[in-house]
Enzyme design. Structure first.
Site, PDB file in Angstrom:
ATOM      1  N   SER A  36       1.280  -0.728   0.525  1.00 34.75           N
ATOM      2  CA  SER A  36      -0.325  -0.373   0.414  1.00 34.75           C
ATOM      3  C   SER A  36       0.969   1.586   0.280  1.00 34.75           C
ATOM      4  O   SER A  36       2.386   1.305  -0.154  1.00 34.75           O
ATOM      5  CB  SER A  36      -1.188   0.066   1.094  1.00 34.75           C
ATOM      6  OG  SER A  36      -0.035  -0.031   2.372  1.00 34.75           O
TER       7      SER A  36
ATOM      8  N   ASP B 274      -0.949  -1.355  -4.358  1.00 34.33           N
ATOM      9  CA  ASP B 274      -2.534  -1.966  -3.729  1.00 34.33           C
ATOM     10  C   ASP B 274      -2.943  -0.473  -3.691  1.00 34.33           C
ATOM     11  O   ASP B 274      -2.071   0.088  -2.769  1.00 34.33           O
ATOM     12  CB  ASP B 274      -2.079  -2.463  -2.612  1.00 34.33           C
ATOM     13  CG  ASP B 274      -3.234  -3.204  -1.784  1.00 34.33           C
ATOM     14  OD1 ASP B 274      -4.095  -3.792  -3.142  1.00 34.33           O
ATOM     15  OD2 ASP B 274      -4.030  -3.170  -1.170  1.00 34.33           O
TER      16      ASP B 274
ATOM     17  N   ASP C 271      -6.206   2.584  -8.022  1.00 29.52           N
ATOM     18  CA  ASP C 271      -7.226   2.506  -7.535  1.00 29.52           C
ATOM     19  C   ASP C 271      -8.273   4.195  -8.231  1.00 29.52           C
ATOM     20  O   ASP C 271      -8.649   5.021  -7.537  1.00 29.52           O
ATOM     21  CB  ASP C 271      -7.563   2.682  -5.797  1.00 29.52           C
ATOM     22  CG  ASP C 271      -9.144   2.634  -5.506  1.00 29.52           C
ATOM     23  OD1 ASP C 271      -9.909   3.056  -6.217  1.00 29.52           O
ATOM     24  OD2 ASP C 271      -8.250   1.939  -3.997  1.00 29.52           O
TER      25      ASP C 271
ATOM     26  N   HIS D 196     -12.519  -4.655   3.570  1.00 30.16           N
ATOM     27  CA  HIS D 196     -10.765  -4.473   4.327  1.00 30.16           C
ATOM     28  C   HIS D 196     -11.160  -4.703   6.080  1.00 30.16           C
ATOM     29  O   HIS D 196     -12.544  -4.263   6.313  1.00 30.16           O
ATOM     30  CB  HIS D 196     -10.254  -3.659   3.742  1.00 30.16           C
ATOM     31  CG  HIS D 196      -9.169  -3.074   2.146  1.00 30.16           C
ATOM     32  ND1 HIS D 196     -10.010  -1.986   1.355  1.00 30.16           N
ATOM     33  CD2 HIS D 196      -9.456  -4.083   1.332  1.00 30.16           C
ATOM     34  CE1 HIS D 196      -9.873  -2.533   0.742  1.00 30.16           C
ATOM     35  NE2 HIS D 196      -9.294  -3.559   0.628  1.00 30.16           N
TER      36      HIS D 196
ATOM     37  N   ASN E 274      -4.196  -8.993   3.903  1.00 31.24           N
ATOM     38  CA  ASN E 274      -2.952  -7.848   4.780  1.00 31.24           C
ATOM     39  C   ASN E 274      -3.506  -8.178   5.808  1.00 31.24           C
ATOM     40  O   ASN E 274      -2.860  -9.077   6.985  1.00 31.24           O
ATOM     41  CB  ASN E 274      -3.447  -6.863   4.578  1.00 31.24           C
ATOM     42  CG  ASN E 274      -3.141  -5.918   4.654  1.00 31.24           C
ATOM     43  OD1 ASN E 274      -2.150  -6.643   5.545  1.00 31.24           O
ATOM     44  ND2 ASN E 274      -3.574  -4.260   5.021  1.00 31.24           N
ATOM     45  N   THR E 275      -4.515  -8.392   7.009  1.00 26.64           N
ATOM     46  CA  THR E 275      -5.498  -8.332   7.692  1.00 26.64           C
ATOM     47  C   THR E 275      -4.901  -9.311   8.353  1.00 26.64           C
ATOM     48  O   THR E 275      -4.594  -9.256   9.980  1.00 26.64           O
ATOM     49  CB  THR E 275      -6.801  -8.032   8.371  1.00 26.64           C
ATOM     50  OG1 THR E 275      -6.948  -6.036   7.272  1.00 26.64           O
ATOM     51  CG2 THR E 275      -7.172  -7.095   9.575  1.00 26.64           C
TER      52      THR E 275
HETATM   53  P1  13P Z   1      -7.238  -7.726   4.391  1.00 28.12           P
HETATM   54  O1  13P Z   1      -7.084  -6.978   5.378  1.00 28.12           O
HETATM   55  O2  13P Z   1      -8.976  -7.690   4.433  1.00 28.12           O
HETATM   56  O3  13P Z   1      -7.027  -8.921   4.012  1.00 28.12           O
HETATM   57  O4  13P Z   1      -7.883  -7.085   2.818  1.00 28.12           O
HETATM   58  C1  13P Z   1      -6.329  -6.693   2.059  1.00 28.12           C
HETATM   59  C2  13P Z   1      -7.245  -6.548   0.542  1.00 28.12           C
HETATM   60  O5  13P Z   1      -7.867  -6.572  -0.093  1.00 28.12           O
HETATM   61  C3  13P Z   1      -5.998  -5.431  -0.139  1.00 28.12           C
HETATM   62  O6  13P Z   1      -6.045  -4.814  -1.189  1.00 28.12           O
END
Ligand code: 13P
Length: 287
Positions: free
Chosen positions: A49, A84, A105, A177, A231-232
């Protein structure tokens, strides 16, 4: 050597599996993801990101770190380094810095402006051999402090953006997200089906991969999703393992405070999370 994500995602869509995009935040994250991809013989996409890029020192620092790891760890599976949720300016910076893939985006712009900016970036990316992802319909939740409400994309707008020559498309289908709220209604497979029918062979991208039940992930892949972003979940795994190590007082024993020891349980937890996801997405053995 970094590769664009185009070929790996075309193969994934044709083969009915998905390649994971795992977002990176530091050296430990990156190393864990690359080693797991190599061990499982899976292609992989490293997501960055704009906030994480800044945190790691800047886009050149990220490119240098990733290229160095590919060489020193003898990573031979296909790896793409992908911006991202890039802004228009961020995309140009990453093209220049040596990323192999970008996401623009433009979902918060009116469709005409999204089309104009995406068209320009498609040319800039392809001229340098990068792949490019675009987004239609904003993905809900919080990303780098920006909170969006999950929307379902308009399939006709998806077709308009797909026709600009992008390589893969993120369409909002009620995904969010971060953690999903209790009252989340689930993914809209009706929207996904309609988007796939309009966009044909275009690999589709599912953002917000954390917390989506396995059966929904499998159904999304069967309807054309070829890239899933996570990510999370890696952040939660890393934080839990680090907290456990500290709560058990291991950082106070021997040389437990040495960052190489302190961060090791978190790095192992990321490996386990990435392995689980690669198995679920079906990318194991596809490199
Ligand atoms: P999460 O953080 O929900 O896994 O999403 C990651 C994401 O879509 C990054 O673009």
């Amino acid at each position: 050597m970094l590769v664009s994500a185009t070929e790996m995602l075309k193969k994934a869509k044709a083969g009915h599996y998905a390649v994971g995009q795992f977002n990176i935040n530091n050296l430990e994250w990156t190393k864990s993801i690359l080693l797991t991809a190599q061990e499982l013989s899976s292609p992989v996409i490293l997501g960055v990101s704009e906030g994480a890029g800044k945190y790691m020192g800047g886009y050149h620092a990220v490119v240098g770190m990733v290229n160095g790891l590919l060489q020193d760890l003898n990573i031979t599976v296909p790896v793409a380094l992908h911006l991202d949720h890039g802004s228009f300016e961020g995309c140009y910076k990453c093209i220049e810095a040596g990323f192999s893939s970008i996401m623009f985006d433009g979902s918060h712009y009116a469709i005409d402006e999204n089309v104009a900016k995406t068209t320009e970036l498609v040319k800039a990316a392809h001229d340098k051999g990068l792949s490019i992802e675009a987004e239609v319909g904003s993905i809900g939740g919080e990303e780098d402090g920006v909170v969006g409400m999950g929307e379902c994309a308009d399939p006709d707008e998806c077709k308009a953006i797909a026709d600009l020559g992008i390589d893969f498309l993120a369409a909002g289908i009620g995904n969010i997200h971060g953690k999903y709220p209790e009252n989340w209604k689930g993914l809209s497979f009706e929207t996904l089906d309609a988007v796939q029918q309009k966009t044909g062979d275009m690999p589709l991208v599912l953002h917000g991969g954390t917390g989506i039940p396995a059966d929904m992930i499998k159904k999304a892949i069967s309807l054309g999703v070829a890239k899933i972003n996570v990510n999370t979940e890696c952040q939660l795994a890393f934080a839990a393992a680090t907290r456990k190590y500290v709560e058990e007082g291991k950082d106070l024993q021997g040389k437990g405070f040495d960052p190489r020891k302190l961060l090791a349980p978190g790095a192992e937890a990321i490996k386990a999370t990435v392995k689980d996801k690669m198995e679920l997405f079906g990318s194991v053995g596809q490199a």
